[in-house]
Design an enzyme around this catalytic site. Sequence first.
Site, PDB file in Angstrom:
ATOM      1  N   ASN D 123      66.021  16.297  42.009  1.00  0.00           N
ATOM      2  CA  ASN D 123      65.036  15.288  42.395  1.00  0.00           C
ATOM      3  C   ASN D 123      65.289  13.944  41.732  1.00  0.00           C
ATOM      4  O   ASN D 123      65.819  13.876  40.616  1.00  0.00           O
ATOM      5  CB  ASN D 123      63.623  15.759  42.038  1.00  0.00           C
ATOM      6  CG  ASN D 123      63.179  16.937  42.896  1.00  0.00           C
ATOM      7  OD1 ASN D 123      63.972  17.452  43.694  1.00  0.00           O
ATOM      8  ND2 ASN D 123      61.944  17.368  42.727  1.00  0.00           N
ATOM      9  N   LEU D 124      64.852  12.924  42.414  1.00  0.00           N
ATOM     10  CA  LEU D 124      64.977  11.555  41.929  1.00  0.00           C
ATOM     11  C   LEU D 124      64.597  11.466  40.454  1.00  0.00           C
ATOM     12  O   LEU D 124      65.306  10.891  39.629  1.00  0.00           O
ATOM     13  CB  LEU D 124      64.028  10.672  42.759  1.00  0.00           C
ATOM     14  CG  LEU D 124      64.257   9.173  42.578  1.00  0.00           C
ATOM     15  CD1 LEU D 124      65.613   8.787  43.154  1.00  0.00           C
ATOM     16  CD2 LEU D 124      63.151   8.377  43.260  1.00  0.00           C
ATOM     17  N   LYS D 125      63.486  12.071  40.126  1.00  0.00           N
ATOM     18  CA  LYS D 125      62.914  11.970  38.774  1.00  0.00           C
ATOM     19  C   LYS D 125      63.902  12.365  37.682  1.00  0.00           C
ATOM     20  O   LYS D 125      63.914  11.766  36.602  1.00  0.00           O
ATOM     21  CB  LYS D 125      61.685  12.875  38.712  1.00  0.00           C
ATOM     22  CG  LYS D 125      60.805  12.611  37.511  1.00  0.00           C
ATOM     23  CD  LYS D 125      59.632  13.587  37.452  1.00  0.00           C
ATOM     24  CE  LYS D 125      59.066  13.607  36.036  1.00  0.00           C
ATOM     25  NZ  LYS D 125      58.291  14.806  35.771  1.00  0.00           N
ATOM     26  N   GLY D 126      64.705  13.375  37.939  1.00  0.00           N
ATOM     27  CA  GLY D 126      65.717  13.765  36.961  1.00  0.00           C
ATOM     28  C   GLY D 126      65.150  14.384  35.703  1.00  0.00           C
ATOM     29  O   GLY D 126      64.087  14.998  35.716  1.00  0.00           O
TER      30      GLY D 126
END
Lengths: 514, 514, 243, 243
Positions: D123-126
């Site tokens: 996910n983008l969030k990482g």
Amino acid sequence: MAGKLDLDPRTVARARALAAKAGQPVVDLARSHTTVSVERAVLRLAGVHGADADGIPWVNRLVDAVRADVGLGHGVAVPVFHAATTTGVEDLTVLAQKAAAGSVRFDVPEKKAEIATARRLARRAAGAGLKIVDRRRAERDRLIKRFGDPKQRPWIYLIVATGDIYEDIPQAQAAARAGADIIAVIRSTGQSLLDYVPEGATREGFAGTYATQENFRLMRAALDETSKELGRYIRLTNYASGLCMPEIAALAGMERLDMMLNDSMYGILFRDINPIRTFVDQRFSRQVHARAGIIINTGEDNYLTTADAVEAAHTVTVSQLLNEFFAHEAGLQDWQLGLGHAFEINPDLPDSFRLELAHALLARELFPEAPLKWMPPTKHMTGDVFRGNLLDGFFNLAGALTGQGILLVGMMTEAVVTPWLSDRDIALQNVKYVLNGAGNLHEDFTPGPFIRGRADQVLNEAIDLLERIVDDTLMDAIADGTFGLMKRPADRGKGLDGVARQEEDYYNPVEEML
Amino acid sequence: MAGKLDLDPRTVARARALAAKAGQPVVDLARSHTTVSVERAVLRLAGVHGADADGIPWVNRLVDAVRADVGLGHGVAVPVFHAATTTGVEDLTVLAQKAAAGSVRFDVPEKKAEIATARRLARRAAGAGLKIVDRRRAERDRLIKRFGDPKQRPWIYLIVATGDIYEDIPQAQAAARAGADIIAVIRSTGQSLLDYVPEGATREGFAGTYATQENFRLMRAALDETSKELGRYIRLTNYASGLCMPEIAALAGMERLDMMLNDSMYGILFRDINPIRTFVDQRFSRQVHARAGIIINTGEDNYLTTADAVEAAHTVTVSQLLNEFFAHEAGLQDWQLGLGHAFEINPDLPDSFRLELAHALLARELFPEAPLKWMPPTKHMTGDVFRGNLLDGFFNLAGALTGQGILLVGMMTEAVVTPWLSDRDIALQNVKYVLNGAGNLHEDFTPGPFIRGRADQVLNEAIDLLERIVDDTLMDAIADGTFGLMKRPADRGKGLDGVARQEEDYYNPVEEML
Amino acid sequence: MIVRPYGDTTGDGMVQLSFTLPIPHDKRAEGAALQLAGKMGMDPAMLVHAKQMGDGFTFFVVYGKVGHLVDTDKVQVVERDFPLLSAKEVNAAIKRRLRRRLNVVGACIGTDAHTVGIDAILNLKGIAGEKGLEYYSELSVTNMGAQVSVPELVETAREKKADAVLVSQVVTQRDAHLHNTRAMSAAFREALPAGKRPLLIVGGPRFDELMTGELGVDRIFSRGTTPREVASYLVHALTENRA
Amino acid sequence: MIVRPYGDTTGDGMVQLSFTLPIPHDKRAEGAALQLAGKMGMDPAMLVHAKQMGDGFTFFVVYGKVGHLVDTDKVQVVERDFPLLSAKEVNAAIKRRLRRRLNVVGACIGTDAHTVGIDAILNLKGIAGEKGLEYYSELSVTNMGAQVSVPELVETAREKKADAVLVSQVVTQRDAHLHNTRAMSAAFREALPAGKRPLLIVGGPRFDELMTGELGVDRIFSRGTTPREVASYLVHALTENRA
Ligand code: B12
Ligand code: B12
Ligand SMILES: Cc1ncc(COP(=O)(O)O)c(C=O)c1O
Ligand SMILES: Cc1ncc(COP(=O)(O)O)c(C=O)c1O
């Protein structure tokens, strides 16, 4: 214990009113739908039991047959009992077998009298099931009277999860002897996504033991023995959440389980079960729990394993308020509301412990009559088991300082393995040290501005969020990732195909009697 | 922080007055006697150093020689400096060597002028030693200014005790990097009963490392490096108590140690050293510490390892009051009084943690300006290292809640081994978690009736005991087993033969200058 | 009986292990930790925690399964091979068989100053609700206290005509307890002929009770010893075997 | 380099061990515990804690010295054998060498519902301040979420023309992670011919990175993996070796 935070009663009342407003549309939805599992639960109460050679329960076979013939929208009770009358097969399990073999067809009678007869028979059969539930409840009351409740609050809640019911039993008994008040048998991973309840005694679960009627019975019987031995009634817990929530609730009622994990949104968020399916199932299952005198445990703690415990603190509060609203609506009393919350703040955060106290005390004071369930640190546990045991000690202390009702005992090996026998022993020793040595420290605990301020802040953030939910609908909030960062749209998720809108003539003898 | 117990100031004043009354006769005794170690300390400050081939320091040889010739009662300064003048051997170490070889005889000059000369020379030589002490103190002030004090209270105090100074050094540095503010190098078992201070860098101690001037120097230099690296002045501690208290105090002053274990009664009670010897030695050593700006640590914690921590709580208070009186009399300021107490209540006792809080808070409020030294559980630690780490966590919490000044870090392996490298790391992590997460919990800590009542009770029991001591004399109380259950009559114990009554003409250049 | 360690299932063989290696933390260090676990018989071994301490040390926690079998039948233990007597029975036995009081001399030797253990055995007060040997009317107890030198002990034992000498050793760093005990038993062997030598008993929390031969003593008592056990042993060893 | 465990002195070999034996607590049980410690190579071993749990189990803590030597040169580790690239470099490399976006399909398979780990990677969030693979413009990521069955996964991989399949497994009880991974790699081998098979990557906190062969996957990532490591590996494995 209440009153340390000086919460403004008007603010609290406003939060509750908003929760009711946000929850009502969901209740309406639940009242107008049924699911395969609700219908199977009705049949289980009506006496259908056992499974076919592949392990598929006869209730599944029967509901599937009815559904194929007439759909679910009328409820299965009338078609089934009508068929029983017309075919003369009174034993429903036999009827199910015949249906599975394709030798019975179901329809919805048109004649008033036929409907009345089918309904009467259904009521009688399901009533017999409810009578078992009632008897079990009375039995529990009697045993509690005889053996007594735990001497201390919080009650000590321990997990057993070997995967093998025959290993679970001695471990549970050992745990009770060592001080546990409540034994929870965790289910095998994945059971919650099975659209049927497995049968019989089982020995092959992964990180948990299958929830089956027979496993319930075996464990309850073992703990009855242990209760007698210890002179203290040991409660048994299992999990309702999942695709079979209503059925498991019925089985739990019939086997005298004492508490059940039952959250209005857990299945949606953490098992990707369809929201409508979940809301319908949770309502019915909670009605059954209400009747059975079972305490529910909600799952707000889970949000903090995926979202940050400080940032998302108010989502826990919102969810507790919603769970309370749904529970009341389903007939549960305050003493049955084991609302969940957890000690999951990053321990490296300055004042982390005091933030935990603020959050825990807020829950305590918002729900003064509920036996809150206080969950231990999991997310920030690591393989450093020495540190883990320390964190668990402070978790226990926070539980005692803030008057939690049910303490789920944390394990030093949280990040390593499902609990070993020795982990439980070490953990119980930890709880005992803290409760014995510092259990009364609340007498000396008078929250200062930091803790009071933080509690106020969380409550206000909860109100803001509830306002947004009222505007947007709860379904949209769930779709947007409001809870636990999980995004779950209403038209997706598992089990949607098991949902049906109730027809005009929908009939459910159990719901009628609850 | 002060004021949570609402102690009655008149009761507190009465307790102090009683302690002064009980202590005064002992001070009188100390002022009228000297000991071999006091005299050796004078010579060390006057520049005698090194040891003979058997490792016996030249100061011992010199004092023994003087004593054999003229006794101790005049002090050694005048006979020694007189001999230096008459023999022309100005280097005292050379003089000591000659004396040991029997080629110098000592006497007390009769002539006023000779006496005056000897005294002047003694003063000059000893003055040079005190100047080193003064320089070291100024140096410490400078370094503290440059590197800074620890950011938090309590200061974190860690023990190193491999027995080998070259293993100790990296371990101490690692401990400082991991968060220790104070490093204590524990001495080898048994050193306190040696009537001389070993020489040089040592590698063969048992459960501790010999206290030698060279070991002091090596460790201080290493920690100076680490202080620079960390931008935080790391304090170094060692032990004065024992047969060589005055000398070790002098060496500590000259090598810039920052704290010293120095109790008025520890040697008597726990090492069976003669009471008079101890009282004389402790007074002189404390005068030296006062000059050196060293913080003393007293040993009340030890009582609770032999006596019960609840029953004997008031003996701790009495001893603290006596230690305070003796310390003030010797010139120490309040900020130098690291009075000891400990978390040693049986953890199985109900409310054990709250009793600890009551005791710790009583000490805190009786001695508001003193940097109290808070000692961890030892007696009730077992081989269960998981439980041990938990107890240490609650000990740390009690320290933070009651505002202790110096926290001796508890080790999970207390009942097993002297601390391993990893034990210290685990222990420091424990301290950090507690101070970071709950260090401000005192804001929310308002003792209720239980804690306040217990503190009052202990204080009143202390006053009762002090009254008895005033009536019976402190010497008799010590003989009776009042402290730590140890019975130590004044005419018994080790080192009595090293005590002498001061003659009319007793002269001690150091004492004069302190 | 053959057993294996038990985590949460019979036979799973699970154990927990922690230790430090004198190397900085990196993948190789983790591999080294697993190598050690492997040599100890853990397979599979899970490295669940690694933390560097200072520059050159790393602490590890490893969980895993060991294949070793434990055969409880092969366990050697010093089982109590004498009856546990009450104080009354002890006194009666000594009176009847010895017809005089039995002399006991106790001490902490070497530089060890941990007297709580030996006091628990000797002093009236006792431990765990049991009175110490001083309470027994037929025992004459001399408690020399702490930091007693071996020559002093031998001298006192001779002087008091000790039937038994009880020595305590608590500090174990660098095997101090073993060295001191050996020095003590050697001194008694040197000072007194075999027949005249008192019974030598040593005790302390970290002794291995099987080491009597190696240490030259008659009996070793470890963690959790109670005075009654010692008194019963004295009766057994001094009135049955010898008298 | 040869090293030994370190307690407080170089070479002392000290370790701590704890475990349960399925026998009640008595002297024989303590001996059994020491027998196990001995078999693990602890000598001397000190039994410092024993506590009975329930009727038939006893928990032990043992400290002691092991003789085993650890040879760090013999340690086998999966060292990173590819350069750690920045997001920019990853994107540039894919563009340059592949000339199309690289397709990645990720899932938690079997009954495992622990998505936090795979989400951290995808996910983008990482995680730990690093963005996940979705952030990389040249990666096209499909995250199937939890409790995905192997047939579903194979189907989706085929449909998305996956260059790499990323599978997460967190639950290890009864070796679930190993069974599921083997089932997964077998299914891909069965469904697709060698050249068409996506790169198979599996991850989770309890995997042994050396087991790729046994599990039939191309790479294993364990505790503390970051998205950048995975992206860099993808570039290395898919654009260098294959393209
Ligand atoms: C109390 C104590 C002290 C007190 C001692 C007071 C006193 N008068 O005894 C004080 C504070 C003075 C002290 C000082 C030191 N201590 Co200390 N102390 C302890 C402590 C906390 C408890 C020991 C105790 O009293 N146990 C209770 C008794 C009842 O148990 P026990 O001794 O095991 O005795 C029982 C049995 O073993 C047996 N037994 C024992 N002896 C005998 C003898 C016979 C004949 C028989 C039959 C049976 C028997 O029967 C007893 C009753 O069941 C331990 C840690 C711990 N929690 O164990 C550290 C400990 C023993 N101390 C230790 C150390 C290192 C020291 C110091 C050397 C530190 C220093 N360098 O300054 C000093 C110096 C002491 C010295 N010169 O020996 C270490 C020893 C490490 C090791 N394994 O080598 C320990 C383990 C702490 C640690 N982890 O560092 N200590
Ligand atoms: C959060 C959590 C949950 C959440 C999961 C929420 C979610 N959406 O993921 C909830 C509450 C739902 C949950 C439920 C359960 N859990 Co859980 N849970 C945890 C917990 C606390 C943290 C896991 C975590 O998120 N770690 C953080 C992530 C970032 O780390 P990670 O997964 O290791 O991932 C990293 C690397 O491993 C790697 N990685 C991982 N996967 C992949 C994949 C690829 C391709 C790559 C390249 C890298 C990679 O990169 C990641 C980033 O560095 C752990 C305990 C713990 N403290 O570890 C227990 C734990 C994992 N859970 C456990 C269990 C048993 C369960 C249940 C099965 C219990 C039950 N019977 O009800 C249930 C059911 C879940 C199921 N069906 O699988 C056990 C597993 C025991 C075991 N070893 O077998 C643990 C260890 C707790 C315990 N001691 O019992 N759990
Ligand atoms: C409310 C609730 N239900 C159910 C579960 C477990 O469900 P499953 O069996 O799906 O893992 C949890 C787990 O934490 C829970 O909080
Ligand atoms: C005041 C004081 N001095 C000295 C010591 C240690 O002295 P020794 O070296 O004699 O063991 C202690 C130990 O706890 C102490 O408290």
